[in-house]
Design a protein around this motif. Structure first.
Motif, short mmCIF file in Angstrom:
data_model
loop_
_atom_site.label_atom_id
_atom_site.label_comp_id
_atom_site.label_asym_id
_atom_site.label_seq_id
_atom_site.Cartn_x
_atom_site.Cartn_y
_atom_site.Cartn_z
N ARG A 36 39.56 69.71 -4.29
CA ARG A 36 38.82 69.80 -5.17
C ARG A 36 38.10 68.71 -6.10
NH1 ARG A 36 37.88 75.49 -6.19
NH2 ARG A 36 37.86 77.07 -4.77
N PRO A 37 37.07 67.89 -6.61
CA PRO A 37 37.23 66.91 -6.89
C PRO A 37 36.86 67.29 -8.52
CG PRO A 37 35.41 66.50 -5.61
CD PRO A 37 36.50 67.25 -5.14
N GLY A 38 37.61 66.92 -9.59
CA GLY A 38 37.44 67.46 -10.29
C GLY A 38 38.65 67.88 -11.20
N THR A 39 39.84 68.42 -10.06
CA THR A 39 41.33 69.00 -10.30
C THR A 39 42.33 67.46 -10.56
OG1 THR A 39 41.03 70.33 -7.87
CG2 THR A 39 43.21 69.01 -9.04
N ILE A 40 42.53 68.22 -12.20
CA ILE A 40 43.81 67.76 -12.83
C ILE A 40 45.31 67.77 -12.81
CG2 ILE A 40 44.14 67.38 -15.37
CD1 ILE A 40 41.92 67.76 -15.83
N TYR A 41 46.13 66.90 -12.72
CA TYR A 41 47.21 67.00 -12.40
C TYR A 41 47.96 66.03 -13.20
CZ TYR A 41 46.11 67.54 -6.94
OH TYR A 41 45.13 67.84 -6.14
N ARG A 42 49.39 66.83 -13.70
CA ARG A 42 50.00 65.40 -14.07
C ARG A 42 51.15 65.06 -12.84
NH1 ARG A 42 52.93 69.03 -16.67
NH2 ARG A 42 54.27 69.43 -15.51
N ALA A 43 50.79 63.72 -12.46
CA ALA A 43 51.60 62.37 -10.89
C ALA A 43 52.30 61.92 -11.76
CB ALA A 43 50.28 62.17 -10.93
N ILE A 44 53.63 62.03 -11.29
CA ILE A 44 54.19 60.79 -11.36
C ILE A 44 54.24 59.27 -10.99
CG2 ILE A 44 57.09 60.58 -11.06
CD1 ILE A 44 55.87 62.83 -12.90
N ALA A 45 54.41 58.18 -11.47
CA ALA A 45 53.85 56.94 -10.77
C ALA A 45 54.95 57.03 -9.49
CB ALA A 45 54.04 56.36 -11.99
N ASP A 46 54.75 56.14 -9.12
CA ASP A 46 55.40 55.82 -7.24
C ASP A 46 56.05 54.23 -7.52
OD1 ASP A 46 56.93 55.97 -5.04
OD2 ASP A 46 55.54 57.35 -4.06
N ARG A 47 54.83 54.23 -7.20
CA ARG A 47 54.93 52.66 -6.79
C ARG A 47 53.23 51.47 -7.04
NH1 ARG A 47 53.09 51.48 -1.50
NH2 ARG A 47 52.98 53.24 -0.20
N PRO A 48 53.19 50.57 -7.58
CA PRO A 48 52.48 50.19 -7.86
C PRO A 48 51.71 48.89 -6.62
CG PRO A 48 54.23 48.41 -7.92
CD PRO A 48 54.67 50.03 -8.23
N VAL A 49 50.65 48.52 -5.96
CA VAL A 49 49.90 47.72 -5.29
C VAL A 49 49.38 46.82 -5.17
CG1 VAL A 49 48.69 47.31 -3.30
CG2 VAL A 49 49.24 50.38 -4.53
N LYS A 50 49.91 45.52 -5.35
CA LYS A 50 50.62 44.17 -5.35
C LYS A 50 49.03 43.59 -5.20
CE LYS A 50 55.23 43.25 -6.05
NZ LYS A 50 56.01 41.94 -5.69
N GLY A 51 48.37 42.41 -6.01
CA GLY A 51 46.96 42.29 -5.73
C GLY A 51 46.11 43.21 -5.74
N LEU A 173 46.69 68.22 -22.12
CA LEU A 173 46.78 66.94 -23.27
C LEU A 173 48.46 67.18 -23.56
CD1 LEU A 173 43.67 65.69 -24.67
CD2 LEU A 173 45.09 64.38 -23.45
N ALA A 174 48.68 68.15 -23.86
CA ALA A 174 49.56 68.78 -24.57
C ALA A 174 50.23 68.72 -23.11
CB ALA A 174 49.64 70.03 -25.05
N ASP A 175 50.40 68.95 -22.42
CA ASP A 175 51.77 69.01 -21.27
C ASP A 175 51.65 68.05 -20.18
OD1 ASP A 175 52.95 70.52 -19.73
OD2 ASP A 175 51.04 71.91 -18.69
N ALA A 176 51.02 66.85 -20.92
CA ALA A 176 51.08 65.66 -20.39
C ALA A 176 52.35 64.58 -20.59
CB ALA A 176 49.94 64.19 -20.86
N ALA A 177 54.01 65.29 -20.29
CA ALA A 177 54.75 64.94 -20.95
C ALA A 177 55.65 65.90 -19.94
CB ALA A 177 55.09 64.33 -22.35
N GLY A 178 55.19 67.07 -19.32
CA GLY A 178 56.39 67.33 -18.32
C GLY A 178 56.59 67.21 -17.69
N GLN A 179 57.69 67.27 -16.80
CA GLN A 179 58.38 67.24 -15.86
C GLN A 179 57.81 67.35 -14.52
OE1 GLN A 179 61.35 64.82 -16.94
NE2 GLN A 179 60.55 65.55 -18.64
N GLY A 180 57.76 66.49 -13.71
CA GLY A 180 57.91 66.67 -11.90
C GLY A 180 55.73 66.25 -11.94
N PRO A 181 55.33 66.00 -10.93
CA PRO A 181 54.51 66.75 -10.73
C PRO A 181 53.48 68.20 -10.69
CG PRO A 181 55.08 65.60 -8.88
CD PRO A 181 56.44 65.38 -9.62
N GLU A 182 52.37 68.18 -11.15
CA GLU A 182 52.60 69.67 -11.20
C GLU A 182 50.38 69.98 -11.62
OE1 GLU A 182 52.18 73.66 -14.79
OE2 GLU A 182 54.03 71.52 -14.74
N LYS A 183 49.99 70.84 -10.87
CA LYS A 183 48.39 70.95 -10.67
C LYS A 183 48.34 71.61 -12.09
CE LYS A 183 45.92 72.02 -7.01
NZ LYS A 183 45.44 73.28 -6.14
#
Length: 340
Positions: A36-51, A173-183
């Motif tokens: 759903r729009p509005g869902t917040i994840y702690r995501a893990i950066a994967d790969r940049p998209v050049k350009g 915000l306090a959970d921002a530095a956790g390990q792995g992707p999480e909803k």
């Protein structure tokens, strides 16, 4: 009895909410099994998209695309929020600018400062709401917007809403530095969205079968058809394709010199509602009924006025060389045909 009605029911087993004005369907929300729009994840950066200045990130619900990234390295955790639905074959759109939104308050951690809706005009009321906000926040610095619904709300309810959104923001915000992707936060469903965003006085029906009682089912069925009858005998056809949404306007049996303008104005006034109910966005091309160029200004004025009251962000791009009028609309809903 209010001219507005809200029905909270289910369609095909999915949670749904409908807003009606004088019996006419004005908005429709249907839940899906997609994020759903509005869902917040702690995501893990994967790969940049050049350009493109963006980066793919990993979430528990699959890949997402984050635009305008600076200083983010692969493998780094980041908080992101879903902004809409993904187009077929594309990643989920997300942003790093989080919003914690409720009926009366929006907490904006990335944009400090206390702001009130411009819809609240009374200066005494504005001062009173500012005092409520300061007391509810306890002097803590965080971005906060008080919505226009605060104008007619109980002060205790406003204060409770502010505290709830503030506490939620702090916890996330306090959970921002956790390990792995999480909803971390689930986006609001149709019934909660109805309570949050449909704030004008209305009669609320929440018993099972309320859609049938209020005539919602028949109007939803009519939305499956491309043809829309317009006042004055004209019609328009709203047909989504893979590339864009085409809207074709016809004058019907009216052969008067002003027939084209009348049909185009009637379509303009109803277009935001039709797009909203059908869940259509992206590029939209209007193939208008023939009218003199001198009437274009009147058409544009009517179109802008209609979209000004629409909650979905829409940019009016203007006229094409072939005389079509083009729009760009945010995809914050799924097409009704896909949902049902």
């Amino acid at each position: 009895m209010s001219a507005r009605s809200i029905a909270l029911d289910h369609l095909g087993g999915a949670e749904a909410a409908a807003s009606l004005v004088s019996g006419q369907l004005d908005d429709l929300l249907i839940d899906t099994d997609l994020p759903r729009p509005g869902t917040i994840y702690r995501a893990i950066a994967d790969r940049p998209v050049k350009g493109q200045g963006g980066m793919f990130v990993r979430t528990p619900d699959g890949p997402a695309f984050l635009r305008q990234v600076k200083g983010l390295a692969p493998g780094q955790p980041i908080l992101v929020q879903v902004t809409g639905y993904a187009e077929p074959g594309k990643a989920l759109p997300v942003t790093a600018r989080l919003l914690f939104k409720s009926r009366y308050a929006i907490v904006t951690p990335e944009a400090p400062g206390l702001n009130l809706s411009r819809g609240i005009k009374d200066e005494d009321l504005r001062d009173s709401l500012l005092e409520i906000a300061h007391d509810a926040l306890g002097g803590q610095e965080i971005g906060l917007i008080l919505r226009s619904a605060c104008a007619d709300a109980d002060p205790d309810a406003v204060a409770e809403d502010i505290r709830a959104m503030h506490d939620l923001a702090r916890a996330v915000l306090a959970d921002a530095a956790g390990q792995g992707p999480e909803k971390l936060v689930e986006g609001d469903g149709p019934h909660t969205l109805a309570w949050r965003d449909w704030v004008e006085p209305a009669d609320v029906a929440c018993r099972p079968g309320s859609f049938a009682t209020l005539g919602v089912l028949d109007q939803v069925e009519a939305l499956r058809r491309a043809e829309v009858a317009l006042p004055g005998g004209g019609s328009c056809y709203i047909e989504p394709t893979r590339a864009l949404v085409a809207v074709d306007v016809n004058t019907g049996g009216d052969t008067s010199p002003a027939a084209g303008l009348k049909a185009n104005l009637a379509m303009a006034r109803d277009l935001p509602r039709q797009l909203r109910l059908r869940g259509l966005g992206g590029q939209i091309t209007l193939d208008l009924a023939p009218m003199p160029k001198k009437d274009r200004r009147a058409f544009e004025t009517a179109l802008r006025a209609a979209f000004r009251a629409d909650p979905v962000e829409t940019a009016l791009a203007g006229w094409s060389p072939l005389g079509h009028f083009e729009l760009q609309r945010k995809r914050d809903r799924l097409p009704l045909t896909d949902v049902m």
